[in-house]
Design a protein around this motif. Structure first.
Motif, mmCIF file in Angstrom:
data_model
loop_
_atom_site.group_PDB
_atom_site.id
_atom_site.type_symbol
_atom_site.label_atom_id
_atom_site.label_comp_id
_atom_site.label_asym_id
_atom_site.label_seq_id
_atom_site.Cartn_x
_atom_site.Cartn_y
_atom_site.Cartn_z
ATOM 1 N N LEU A 188 0.833 -1.203 0.000
ATOM 2 C CA LEU A 188 0.000 0.000 0.000
ATOM 3 C C LEU A 188 0.872 1.258 0.000
ATOM 4 O O LEU A 188 0.564 2.238 -0.697
ATOM 5 C CB LEU A 188 -0.926 0.002 1.223
ATOM 6 C CG LEU A 188 -1.984 -1.102 1.280
ATOM 7 C CD1 LEU A 188 -2.907 -0.890 2.484
ATOM 8 C CD2 LEU A 188 -2.799 -1.160 -0.004
ATOM 9 N N ALA A 189 1.948 1.220 0.785
ATOM 10 C CA ALA A 189 2.859 2.355 0.807
ATOM 11 C C ALA A 189 3.498 2.554 -0.568
ATOM 12 O O ALA A 189 3.643 3.683 -1.054
ATOM 13 C CB ALA A 189 3.947 2.149 1.865
ATOM 14 N N GLY A 190 3.870 1.443 -1.198
ATOM 15 C CA GLY A 190 4.476 1.517 -2.524
ATOM 16 C C GLY A 190 3.529 2.104 -3.555
ATOM 17 O O GLY A 190 3.954 2.857 -4.437
ATOM 18 N N LYS A 191 2.254 1.773 -3.423
ATOM 19 C CA LYS A 191 1.271 2.335 -4.339
ATOM 20 C C LYS A 191 1.168 3.851 -4.166
ATOM 21 O O LYS A 191 1.123 4.604 -5.155
ATOM 22 C CB LYS A 191 -0.098 1.697 -4.075
ATOM 23 C CG LYS A 191 -1.235 2.240 -4.944
ATOM 24 C CD LYS A 191 -1.001 1.952 -6.420
ATOM 25 C CE LYS A 191 -2.166 2.385 -7.262
ATOM 26 N NZ LYS A 191 -1.969 2.089 -8.699
ATOM 27 N N GLU A 192 1.147 4.320 -2.920
ATOM 28 C CA GLU A 192 1.095 5.754 -2.652
ATOM 29 C C GLU A 192 2.329 6.451 -3.231
ATOM 30 O O GLU A 192 2.228 7.537 -3.812
ATOM 31 C CB GLU A 192 1.005 6.013 -1.144
ATOM 32 C CG GLU A 192 -0.274 5.526 -0.484
ATOM 33 C CD GLU A 192 -1.501 6.287 -0.950
ATOM 34 O OE1 GLU A 192 -1.382 7.485 -1.285
ATOM 35 O OE2 GLU A 192 -2.586 5.690 -1.008
ATOM 36 N N MET A 193 3.482 5.825 -3.078
ATOM 37 C CA MET A 193 4.708 6.414 -3.603
ATOM 38 C C MET A 193 4.668 6.481 -5.129
ATOM 39 O O MET A 193 5.094 7.475 -5.734
ATOM 40 C CB MET A 193 5.919 5.588 -3.160
ATOM 41 C CG MET A 193 6.228 5.677 -1.677
ATOM 42 S SD MET A 193 6.606 7.362 -1.111
ATOM 43 C CE MET A 193 8.032 7.744 -2.107
ATOM 44 N N THR A 214 0.799 10.568 3.381
ATOM 45 C CA THR A 214 0.092 9.342 3.768
ATOM 46 C C THR A 214 1.075 8.246 4.145
ATOM 47 O O THR A 214 0.885 7.517 5.129
ATOM 48 C CB THR A 214 -0.805 8.858 2.607
ATOM 49 O OG1 THR A 214 -1.820 9.836 2.364
ATOM 50 C CG2 THR A 214 -1.464 7.527 2.942
ATOM 51 N N VAL A 215 2.144 8.121 3.363
ATOM 52 C CA VAL A 215 3.158 7.104 3.656
ATOM 53 C C VAL A 215 3.811 7.373 5.011
ATOM 54 O O VAL A 215 3.982 6.463 5.830
ATOM 55 C CB VAL A 215 4.224 7.068 2.550
ATOM 56 C CG1 VAL A 215 5.362 6.102 2.908
ATOM 57 C CG2 VAL A 215 3.589 6.670 1.214
ATOM 58 N N VAL A 216 4.158 8.634 5.268
ATOM 59 C CA VAL A 216 4.846 8.988 6.515
ATOM 60 C C VAL A 216 3.943 8.780 7.719
ATOM 61 O O VAL A 216 4.381 8.298 8.769
ATOM 62 C CB VAL A 216 5.343 10.446 6.450
ATOM 63 C CG1 VAL A 216 5.885 10.894 7.811
ATOM 64 C CG2 VAL A 216 6.423 10.585 5.382
ATOM 65 N N HIS A 224 9.480 2.311 2.309
ATOM 66 C CA HIS A 224 9.386 3.524 1.497
ATOM 67 C C HIS A 224 9.474 4.812 2.323
ATOM 68 O O HIS A 224 9.444 5.901 1.752
ATOM 69 C CB HIS A 224 8.065 3.521 0.715
ATOM 70 C CG HIS A 224 7.877 2.324 -0.152
ATOM 71 N ND1 HIS A 224 8.438 2.204 -1.409
ATOM 72 C CD2 HIS A 224 7.196 1.167 0.059
ATOM 73 C CE1 HIS A 224 8.107 1.034 -1.934
ATOM 74 N NE2 HIS A 224 7.348 0.389 -1.068
ATOM 75 N N ILE A 225 9.602 4.682 3.633
ATOM 76 C CA ILE A 225 9.500 5.858 4.497
ATOM 77 C C ILE A 225 10.614 6.873 4.240
ATOM 78 O O ILE A 225 10.383 8.086 4.230
ATOM 79 C CB ILE A 225 9.472 5.427 5.984
ATOM 80 C CG1 ILE A 225 9.232 6.621 6.891
ATOM 81 C CG2 ILE A 225 10.730 4.675 6.371
ATOM 82 C CD1 ILE A 225 7.857 7.214 6.761
#
Length: 289
Positions: A188-193, A214-216, A224-225
């Protein structure tokens, strides 16, 4: 010649009917002959051959034997027959459990999920509920696509694993579910990135910032942070939001001082005579570990 119901019928010397009645009889005989040849029943649909009833335990054991021999499709058919012939048998619960497992083992993940839902609907307090939830979550997990695609399957796996962990924290399946959760959240984080980088490349900085934020805020343990904090530095600087850019770089340096992303953020600020510094009141202040 005789008169019958207002219609004339001719009778020849052999007593055979001729004329209209004979034609009707001829047509009827042909129809019966055709029906006999085709197996068609003029008086209703053909009878379905009755299914041979096999004892529930025998069906279940044969299904287990087939699974041991990796004949999973055959096993599934036997288990379905067991459910159909013995819906009230105590063996049916085990049968429904094994349908979840058998479909999962051959990669029929959608069928495994449906079988899991059937089991959970009928046996919500069954002793094998943790295992069924694990198989259901892992069936979603097994279909997760790369970060450029829709991530609904990641969300579904997360929801199912969290249900397992929250309700059965001591289950033997909880540990593996937690490990798979890390991967699903990372997706999910990768998708946001991925979306954020696209917006950044298009000069849509505000939209990009929302994705990186959103990731942070939601995926702090993702891989991905670090990049997300750098991209926040980059995007905010592009908008002239100097304090937010400095804050993002400062949090990155505080949490990941050896990160290559921090070096890039530091150098980016230095080009404009700036240094990393968390601004008072910035939402990023809460992100320092």
């Amino acid at each position: 010649m005789t008169e019958e119901d207002g219609q004339f019928v001719t009778v020849d010397g052999f007593g055979r009917l001729t004329g209209r009645v004979s034609r009707f009889l001829a047509v009827g005989l042909v129809a019966l002959a055709l029906a006999g040849c085709s197996g068609f029943n003029l008086f209703g649909p053909p009878k379905v051959k009755d299914e041979v009833i096999i004892p529930a335990e025998a069906l279940y054991q044969q299904a287990l034997d087939d699974m041991d021999a990796q004949r999973y499709l055959t096993a599934i058919k036997l288990l379905e027959k067991l459910d159909r012939q013995h819906p009230r048998s105590p063996t049916t619960e085990k049968s429904k459990l094994m349908q979840v497992y058998a479909n999962y083992r051959i990669g029929k993940f959608d069928e495994s999920i449906l079988a899991a839902d059937r089991y959970l609907a009928i046996y919500p307090s069954g002793k094998d509920v943790p295992y069924v939830l694990y198989l259901k979550g892992t069936s979603y997990f097994g279909q997760i696509k790369d970060i450029t695609r829709d991530q609904q399957l990641s969300r579904d796996s997360i929801d199912t694993y969290n249900l397992l962990i929250s309700n059965y924290p001591k289950s033997e399946y909880a540990k593996d579910a937690k490990e798979k959760l890390v991967v699903a959240y990372d997706q999910l984080a990768g998708k946001e990135m991925s979306v954020g980088r696209y917006y950044l490349g298009q000069g849509q900085y505000a939209a990009a910032i929302n994705r990186f934020r959103t990731v942070v805020e939601k995926y702090q343990t993702s891989t991905h942070i670090e990049e997300a904090l750098f991209r926040l530095t980059e995007a905010n600087l592009s908008l002239g939001l100097v304090n937010e850019a400095r804050s993002a770089a400062a949090v990155l340096g505080h949490n990941y001082p050896s990160s290559a992303w921090y070096k890039e953020a530091f150098d980016l600020l230095a080009k404009q005579g700036l240094t990393p510094q968390v601004a008072e009141g910035s939402w990023l202040a809460a992100q320092r570990n």
